[in-house]
Scaffold this motif. Structure first.
Motif, PDB file in Angstrom:
ATOM      1  N   LEU A   1     -53.391  16.655 -78.085  1.00  0.00           N
ATOM      2  CA  LEU A   1     -52.620  16.537 -76.847  1.00  0.00           C
ATOM      3  C   LEU A   1     -52.921  17.694 -75.896  1.00  0.00           C
ATOM      4  CD1 LEU A   1     -49.157  15.484 -78.315  1.00  0.00           C
ATOM      5  CD2 LEU A   1     -50.819  14.013 -77.206  1.00  0.00           C
ATOM      6  N   GLY A   2     -53.115  18.871 -76.474  1.00  0.00           N
ATOM      7  CA  GLY A   2     -53.324  20.040 -75.644  1.00  0.00           C
ATOM      8  C   GLY A   2     -54.720  20.131 -75.046  1.00  0.00           C
TER       9      GLY A   2
ATOM     10  N   LEU B   1     -42.624  20.968 -71.199  1.00  0.00           N
ATOM     11  CA  LEU B   1     -41.426  20.204 -71.544  1.00  0.00           C
ATOM     12  C   LEU B   1     -41.626  19.407 -72.828  1.00  0.00           C
ATOM     13  CD1 LEU B   1     -40.435  18.842 -68.005  1.00  0.00           C
ATOM     14  CD2 LEU B   1     -39.451  20.800 -69.212  1.00  0.00           C
ATOM     15  N   ALA B   2     -42.654  19.753 -73.596  1.00  0.00           N
ATOM     16  CA  ALA B   2     -43.025  18.942 -74.756  1.00  0.00           C
ATOM     17  C   ALA B   2     -42.338  19.364 -76.045  1.00  0.00           C
ATOM     18  CB  ALA B   2     -44.539  18.992 -74.948  1.00  0.00           C
TER      19      ALA B   2
ATOM     20  N   LEU C   1     -54.208  20.953 -71.170  1.00  0.00           N
ATOM     21  CA  LEU C   1     -54.369  22.335 -70.739  1.00  0.00           C
ATOM     22  C   LEU C   1     -55.483  22.519 -69.716  1.00  0.00           C
ATOM     23  CD1 LEU C   1     -53.771  24.064 -74.174  1.00  0.00           C
ATOM     24  CD2 LEU C   1     -52.336  24.274 -72.151  1.00  0.00           C
ATOM     25  N   ARG C   2     -56.197  21.459 -69.427  1.00  0.00           N
ATOM     26  CA  ARG C   2     -57.184  21.513 -68.340  1.00  0.00           C
ATOM     27  C   ARG C   2     -56.529  21.187 -66.992  1.00  0.00           C
ATOM     28  NH1 ARG C   2     -62.030  22.250 -70.669  1.00  0.00           N
ATOM     29  NH2 ARG C   2     -62.318  21.521 -72.811  1.00  0.00           N
ATOM     30  N   LEU C   3     -55.265  20.797 -67.057  1.00  0.00           N
ATOM     31  CA  LEU C   3     -54.528  20.504 -65.830  1.00  0.00           C
ATOM     32  C   LEU C   3     -53.846  21.770 -65.320  1.00  0.00           C
ATOM     33  CD1 LEU C   3     -52.867  17.159 -66.999  1.00  0.00           C
ATOM     34  CD2 LEU C   3     -54.939  17.420 -65.617  1.00  0.00           C
TER      35      LEU C   3
ATOM     36  N   MET D   1     -45.892  17.504 -65.943  1.00  0.00           N
ATOM     37  CA  MET D   1     -45.696  16.060 -66.033  1.00  0.00           C
ATOM     38  C   MET D   1     -46.362  15.489 -67.273  1.00  0.00           C
ATOM     39  SD  MET D   1     -43.736  15.408 -63.564  1.00  0.00           S
ATOM     40  CE  MET D   1     -43.775  13.609 -63.638  1.00  0.00           C
ATOM     41  N   CYS D   2     -47.511  16.044 -67.627  1.00  0.00           N
ATOM     42  CA  CYS D   2     -48.206  15.582 -68.825  1.00  0.00           C
ATOM     43  C   CYS D   2     -47.393  15.884 -70.079  1.00  0.00           C
ATOM     44  CB  CYS D   2     -49.583  16.238 -68.904  1.00  0.00           C
ATOM     45  SG  CYS D   2     -50.622  15.615 -70.240  1.00  0.00           S
ATOM     46  N   THR D   3     -46.820  17.085 -70.165  1.00  0.00           N
ATOM     47  CA  THR D   3     -46.001  17.422 -71.332  1.00  0.00           C
ATOM     48  C   THR D   3     -44.736  16.570 -71.387  1.00  0.00           C
ATOM     49  OG1 THR D   3     -44.910  19.218 -70.108  1.00  0.00           O
ATOM     50  CG2 THR D   3     -46.860  19.777 -71.397  1.00  0.00           C
ATOM     51  N   LEU D   4     -44.203  16.219 -70.232  1.00  0.00           N
ATOM     52  CA  LEU D   4     -43.061  15.313 -70.202  1.00  0.00           C
ATOM     53  C   LEU D   4     -43.448  13.953 -70.776  1.00  0.00           C
ATOM     54  CD1 LEU D   4     -40.196  14.517 -69.344  1.00  0.00           C
ATOM     55  CD2 LEU D   4     -41.090  14.074 -67.043  1.00  0.00           C
TER      56      LEU D   4
END
Length: 328
Positions: free
Chosen positions: A109-110, A67-68, A114-116, A123-126
């Motif tokens: 940021l990635g 969602l980023a 990206l380890r999630l 949620m992180c990209t949000l």
């Protein structure tokens, strides 16, 4: 190959090539066919097609729901706007800088995101979008806060002795069309390359792909950066077209719109993104003059997708293309 198969291929070429030529002619003649507002709607669709292409690389080809895109779209818009306002740089410099900056921001940021897995990654990209909007609101010395950047000049080109500005709606449409065509070609080359096949392998079964020697995490990070760069270039087009950028550029509405383009058009297909941009952005933008009808049409499209086209419109487009080509 039998004679019947050869005849079948000839029929397909004879029907598809003229159809493709007609579509090209319609795209080139669009400003002269419809009104100025229709041209404006097509420009908005072409602008959002760029971040949607990038998101499709993530969602459709690599299997990562993000969602980023609105965050990188906003970063590109502000980067292009600041360069144009303060330094008067040509458009191609602003667009390149917007893409590079968005991609550079995606790197740090990635790496942790990206380890999630699954929901945690979404949620992180949000959170990226929320942080981006907060920075745009509060870094007043650079972004001017809620007032935003205004009077961003129209795209300017300085090519040796030649210097011109793209000021009219029609000329901007052709520039956006050319950039959109180049972006579509770039995506096509990526997904047809060995890297594209590895991306699809990650989408289908990441564990199996890794066991076969595919560096899955590196590929996901690279696709995340490329996706952000597409969004950044789209943001630069947005800034130069509307000549205004504000923290609203980071709003979640843009991220969901890009996601609907990809899922509604058909994730993992290039034609689906092009069609989705025209339908979910171009059509709704054209209907903005009638807000009630606009929302009803948008809602009906989503309902049709949910109940009848769960894989988007791409399978229908492919079947139609085969039918036009005479395929059995």
């Amino acid at each position: 190959m039998s004679l019947a198969d050869t005849a079948q291929q000839i029929r397909r070429r004879d029907l598809r090539l003229p159809l493709a030529a007609i579509l090209v002619v319609v795209a080139l003649a669009a400003p002269f066919i419809g009104s100025r507002y229709v041209t404006h709607s097509l420009i908005i669709a072409l602008i959002f097609m760029l971040p949607a292409h990038g998101l499709n690389l993530l969602v459709g080809y690599t299997g990562l729901l993000s969602l980023a895109q609105a965050a990188f779209f906003g970063i590109g818009a502000y980067a292009a706007g600041l360069l144009a306002v303060h330094y008067g740089t040509p458009f191609y410099v602003n667009a390149a800088a917007a893409g590079l900056l968005a991609g550079a921001c995606a790197l740090p940021l990635g790496i942790p995101a990206l380890r999630l897995r699954a929901t945690s990654f979404v949620m992180c990209t949000l959170g990226f979008v929320i942080i981006g909007q907060a920075i745009a609101k509060n870094w007043i010395s650079v972004t001017r806060g809620d007032m935003g950047l205004s009077a961003i000049p129209k795209p300017h080109f300085a090519l040796g002795p030649l210097s011109f500005t793209v000021s009219g709606t029609t000329s901007f449409y052709y520039m956006a069309l050319a950039i959109g065509a180049l972006a579509t070609l770039a995506v096509w080359m990526i997904v047809r390359s060995p890297a594209g096949r590895n991306m699809i392998a990650i989408r289908e079964n990441e564990t199996l792909a890794e066991s076969l020697g595919v560096p899955t995490w590196r590929y996901k990070l690279l696709v995340f950066i490329i996706s952000a760069a597409f969004a950044g270039v789209g943001g630069s087009l947005y800034a130069h077209y509307l000549t205004v950028v504000s923290p609203l550029t980071f709003q979640m509405y843009y991220s969901t719109t890009m996601l609907i383009i990809v899922l509604g058009g058909g994730a993992g297909t290039i034609s689906g993104v092009v069609f989705g941009s025209l339908l979910f952005v171009g059509l709704t933008e054209a209907l903005r003059i009638t807000p009630e009808l606009r929302m009803i049409a948008y809602g009906l499209c989503l309902l049709v997708l949910v109940f009848w086209f769960k894989k988007g419109f791409a399978p229908v487009l492919n079947r139609f293309w085969d039918m036009i080509g005479g395929a059995k």
